[in-house]
Design a protein around this motif. Structure first.
Motif, PDB file in Angstrom:
ATOM      1  N   ILE A   1      45.269  -1.562   0.007  1.00 11.71           N
ATOM      2  CA  ILE A   1      44.117  -1.714  -0.894  1.00 11.71           C
ATOM      3  C   ILE A   1      42.786  -1.797  -0.151  1.00 11.71           C
ATOM      4  N   ARG A   2      42.776  -2.376   1.049  1.00 12.96           N
ATOM      5  CA  ARG A   2      41.515  -2.459   1.785  1.00 12.96           C
ATOM      6  C   ARG A   2      41.065  -1.103   2.299  1.00 12.96           C
ATOM      7  N   GLY A   3      42.007  -0.198   2.516  1.00 10.51           N
ATOM      8  CA  GLY A   3      41.658   1.123   3.025  1.00 10.51           C
ATOM      9  C   GLY A   3      40.879   1.969   2.040  1.00 10.51           C
ATOM     10  N   VAL A   4      41.071   1.733   0.757  1.00  6.65           N
ATOM     11  CA  VAL A   4      40.356   2.476  -0.294  1.00  6.65           C
ATOM     12  C   VAL A   4      39.253   1.579  -0.827  1.00  6.65           C
ATOM     13  N   LYS A   5      38.021   1.970  -0.588  1.00  8.39           N
ATOM     14  CA  LYS A   5      36.887   1.103  -0.900  1.00  8.39           C
ATOM     15  C   LYS A   5      36.445   1.205  -2.358  1.00  8.39           C
ATOM     16  N   GLU A   6      35.994   0.070  -2.878  1.00  8.73           N
ATOM     17  CA  GLU A   6      35.299   0.062  -4.154  1.00  8.73           C
ATOM     18  C   GLU A   6      33.864   0.567  -3.935  1.00  8.73           C
ATOM     19  N   ILE A   7      33.236   1.012  -5.007  1.00  7.36           N
ATOM     20  CA  ILE A   7      31.874   1.533  -4.919  1.00  7.36           C
ATOM     21  C   ILE A   7      30.930   0.484  -4.327  1.00  7.36           C
ATOM     22  N   GLU A   8      31.124  -0.782  -4.716  1.00  3.35           N
ATOM     23  CA  GLU A   8      30.274  -1.853  -4.182  1.00  3.35           C
ATOM     24  C   GLU A   8      30.406  -1.952  -2.659  1.00  3.35           C
ATOM     25  N   GLU A   9      31.604  -1.739  -2.146  1.00  2.00           N
ATOM     26  CA  GLU A   9      31.814  -1.808  -0.704  1.00  2.00           C
ATOM     27  C   GLU A   9      31.126  -0.646   0.008  1.00  2.00           C
ATOM     28  N   ILE A  10      31.230   0.536  -0.572  1.00  5.44           N
ATOM     29  CA  ILE A  10      30.581   1.700   0.040  1.00  5.44           C
ATOM     30  C   ILE A  10      29.070   1.493   0.099  1.00  5.44           C
ATOM     31  N   LYS A  11      28.507   0.866  -0.931  1.00  2.65           N
ATOM     32  CA  LYS A  11      27.068   0.575  -0.915  1.00  2.65           C
ATOM     33  C   LYS A  11      26.709  -0.403   0.203  1.00  2.65           C
ATOM     34  N   LEU A  12      27.574  -1.379   0.450  1.00  2.00           N
ATOM     35  CA  LEU A  12      27.319  -2.335   1.531  1.00  2.00           C
ATOM     36  C   LEU A  12      27.425  -1.669   2.898  1.00  2.00           C
ATOM     37  N   ILE A  13      28.403  -0.783   3.070  1.00  2.00           N
ATOM     38  CA  ILE A  13      28.521  -0.047   4.329  1.00  2.00           C
ATOM     39  C   ILE A  13      27.310   0.868   4.509  1.00  2.00           C
ATOM     40  N   GLN A  14      26.888   1.507   3.406  1.00  2.00           N
ATOM     41  CA  GLN A  14      25.691   2.350   3.474  1.00  2.00           C
ATOM     42  C   GLN A  14      24.483   1.534   3.927  1.00  2.00           C
ATOM     43  N   TYR A  15      24.355   0.316   3.402  1.00  2.00           N
ATOM     44  CA  TYR A  15      23.224  -0.538   3.791  1.00  2.00           C
ATOM     45  C   TYR A  15      23.285  -0.859   5.280  1.00  2.00           C
ATOM     46  N   ALA A  16      24.489  -1.136   5.771  1.00  2.00           N
ATOM     47  CA  ALA A  16      24.646  -1.390   7.206  1.00  2.00           C
ATOM     48  C   ALA A  16      24.268  -0.154   8.016  1.00  2.00           C
ATOM     49  N   CYS A  17      24.647   1.023   7.532  1.00  2.50           N
ATOM     50  CA  CYS A  17      24.285   2.273   8.214  1.00  2.50           C
ATOM     51  C   CYS A  17      22.777   2.484   8.198  1.00  2.50           C
ATOM     52  N   ASP A  18      22.133   2.121   7.096  1.00  2.00           N
ATOM     53  CA  ASP A  18      20.674   2.268   7.001  1.00  2.00           C
ATOM     54  C   ASP A  18      19.962   1.355   8.003  1.00  2.00           C
TER      55      ASP A  18
ATOM     56  N   PRO B   1      33.121  15.743   2.026  1.00  2.00           N
ATOM     57  CA  PRO B   1      32.890  14.427   2.656  1.00  2.00           C
ATOM     58  C   PRO B   1      31.432  14.011   2.535  1.00  2.00           C
ATOM     59  N   PHE B   2      31.205  12.700   2.344  1.00  2.00           N
ATOM     60  CA  PHE B   2      29.847  12.169   2.208  1.00  2.00           C
ATOM     61  C   PHE B   2      29.516  11.362   3.448  1.00  2.00           C
ATOM     62  N   ASN B   3      28.519  11.808   4.189  1.00  2.00           N
ATOM     63  CA  ASN B   3      28.147  11.192   5.456  1.00  2.00           C
ATOM     64  C   ASN B   3      27.176  10.044   5.213  1.00  2.00           C
ATOM     65  N   LEU B   4      27.614   8.830   5.485  1.00  2.00           N
ATOM     66  CA  LEU B   4      26.762   7.657   5.303  1.00  2.00           C
ATOM     67  C   LEU B   4      25.652   7.585   6.348  1.00  2.00           C
ATOM     68  N   MET B   5      25.765   8.399   7.404  1.00  2.00           N
ATOM     69  CA  MET B   5      24.749   8.426   8.457  1.00  2.00           C
ATOM     70  C   MET B   5      23.979   9.751   8.457  1.00  2.00           C
ATOM     71  N   ARG B   6      23.928  10.379   7.295  1.00  2.00           N
ATOM     72  CA  ARG B   6      23.288  11.689   7.159  1.00  2.00           C
ATOM     73  C   ARG B   6      21.810  11.671   7.544  1.00  2.00           C
ATOM     74  N   ASN B   7      21.166  10.507   7.448  1.00  2.00           N
ATOM     75  CA  ASN B   7      19.734  10.414   7.739  1.00  2.00           C
ATOM     76  C   ASN B   7      19.433  10.004   9.176  1.00  2.00           C
ATOM     77  N   ILE B   8      20.458   9.767   9.976  1.00  2.00           N
ATOM     78  CA  ILE B   8      20.235   9.362  11.365  1.00  2.00           C
ATOM     79  C   ILE B   8      20.132  10.623  12.223  1.00  2.00           C
ATOM     80  N   PRO B   9      19.036  10.829  12.931  1.00  2.00           N
ATOM     81  CA  PRO B   9      18.840  12.062  13.701  1.00  2.00           C
ATOM     82  C   PRO B   9      20.010  12.363  14.621  1.00  2.00           C
ATOM     83  N   ILE B  10      20.374  13.659  14.657  1.00  2.00           N
ATOM     84  CA  ILE B  10      21.474  14.069  15.524  1.00  2.00           C
ATOM     85  C   ILE B  10      21.256  15.452  16.125  1.00  2.00           C
ATOM     86  N   GLU B  11      20.470  16.316  15.477  1.00  2.00           N
ATOM     87  CA  GLU B  11      20.203  17.638  16.008  1.00  2.00           C
ATOM     88  C   GLU B  11      19.298  17.543  17.239  1.00  2.00           C
TER      89      GLU B  11
END
Length: 430
Positions: free
Chosen positions: A175-192, A410-420
């Motif tokens: 169950i922990r491997g499959v995230k709820e939407i609220e969890e994905i938002k928290l991970i996104q915030y950490a990525c931001d 796939p949705f990249n949570l770090m899509r806004n972090i420069p890489i090119e």
């Protein structure tokens, strides 16, 4: 805590998922972590056990969660035990959760002081036939310290030898491997937050800077954005240090012409991010550095596109290995004879790319999650290929955090972090 309080509905859903997998007439117990000593009267900063946090939201020491879905009294089906607070504790440590606050955080109505645990637990065990113990069975665990959970298990086996025993970990992996939407938002915030740190550091790097100075810049930006700091021990590795996969000393000076590999991530609300970027100390890639960098980037992008529902983790790594083999041949690091004569248990590409490509991400940086069953939507994985060339004093790794989606893109949570290459060079030179 620095973070905004999480809506208790998340923890209600998590408990519901766990209890749905429990055997009839079973109790499950989850303990907080200990506070670990350093020496004298010093202790390490408290880190909550991720399992009790996942199921209750309670982020303080000396807490116990009890789940008993078949309890005769409905009030006993979910019980939270917390440390009783008082004026002395409030003055010296800060007030702990009272019962009403514990209910608000967790969504659990039945809250007792920890001193009531033994009596209540004994009474409920007379109704139960089985107890779930929360053992650490993560595939990378190597813990030698006896934990609060370990001590509880030993005591419980002694006090209740007639009860059957089950394991919580397989349910949690599922169950922990499959995230709820609220969890994905928290991970996104950490990525931001991680993005803010990286952009800050890009402006700060120059020849002569020290690795630890860059670590300090990340930490400054993380904390000012309500993070406790790093989600894991940061790697700031310039030059040949990048060829040490777990280099954490961060004590060397960054030299003109070198690359610097930075494997860092902010936490937020105990959720992790995990980023790696490799950039030129002087703001400009050499021709060879760019050649290797873009090979790693192509592998990362192609590997990301493979993270779709139904993919098997083991097969995925084999396919990524084929991509890397092709790139290494193109770079002149391998030839066809190397591949034809390779040891199938240690393919030729492993000379330059010796670690895995992806792991689950979430409350733990190397998070819980099933690895032998097909990937599912809302799993979050890192993607982190690398090429390490000690002879050229060059190590390049690139890493993003990616959500598997129902649609298959796939949705990249770090899509806004420069890489090119061009974007990094532009930001470093303006």
């Amino acid at each position: 805590m620095k973070y905004e309080q999480i809506n208790s509905e998340l923890f209600k859903k998590n408990r519901k998922k766990f209890m749905a997998e429990m055997k009839p007439k079973s109790i499950a117990i989850f303990n907080s972590n200990d506070i670990y000593p350093i020496s004298a009267d010093s202790t390490m900063p408290f880190q909550q056990h991720r399992d009790i946090l996942y199921l209750s939201g309670v982020d303080q020491e000396e807490s116990i969660l009890l789940l008993f879905p078949d309890a005769i009294d409905k009030k006993s089906r979910e019980i939270l035990f917390v440390r009783e607070t008082n004026d002395h504790i409030a003055v010296w440590e800060g007030a702990k959760l009272d019962k009403n606050q514990a209910t608000a955080v967790s969504g659990i109505e039945s809250v007792y002081w920890l001193t009531d645990f033994d009596k209540i637990f004994f009474g409920l065990m007379t109704e139960a036939e089985c107890i779930y113990f929360n053992t650490n069975e993560h595939y990378r665990q190597s813990v030698e310290t006896q934990t609060r959970e370990d001590r509880f298990i030993l005591k419980c086996k002694n006090d209740f030898p007639a009860h059957r025993v089950a394991k919580s970990n397989p349910i949690l992996q599922q169950i922990r491997g499959v995230k709820e939407i609220e969890e994905i938002k928290l991970i996104q915030y950490a990525c931001d937050i991680t993005e803010k740190g990286f952009r800050r550091v890009l402006k700060f790097i120059k020849p002569g800077i020290w690795e630890y100075e860059l670590e300090a810049e990340y930490l400054h930006e993380f904390i000012r954005n309500r993070s406790k700091g790093f989600a894991y021990t940061p790697i700031i590795a310039s030059g040949n240090n990048a060829n040490v996969l777990h280099y954490i000393e961060n004590n060397n000076q960054c030299k003109d012409g070198d690359l610097i590999l930075m494997d860092v991530g902010a936490e937020y609300a105990n959720y992790s991010s995990d980023m790696t970027r490799t950039i030129p100390v002087n703001g400009k890639f050499t021709k060879r550095q760019r050649q290797v960098y873009e090979a790693v980037l192509r592998v990362k992008n192609d590997a990301t596109n493979m993270l779709v529902p139904g993919t098997l983790w083991a097969d995925y790594h084999i396919e990524v290995g084929k991509l890397m083999t092709s790139e290494l041949i193109g770079l002149g690091l391998l030839d066809k004879a190397d591949v034809q004569n390779e040891d199938k248990d240690w393919p030729a590409y492993k000379k330059y790319f010796m670690h895995g490509t992806s792991h689950h991400m979430g409350l733990d940086t190397h998070d819980y999650g099933e690895l032998k069953t097909p990937m599912k939507p809302n799993m979050v994985f890192t993607v982190e290929p690398g090429i390490y060339i000690p002879d050229e004093k060059m190590g390049i790794r690139l890493e993003d955090d990616v959500v598997i989606t129902e649609e298959g893109t796939p949705f990249n949570l770090m899509r806004n972090i420069p890489i090119e290459v061009e974007e990094i060079e532009d930001l470093m030179n303006t």
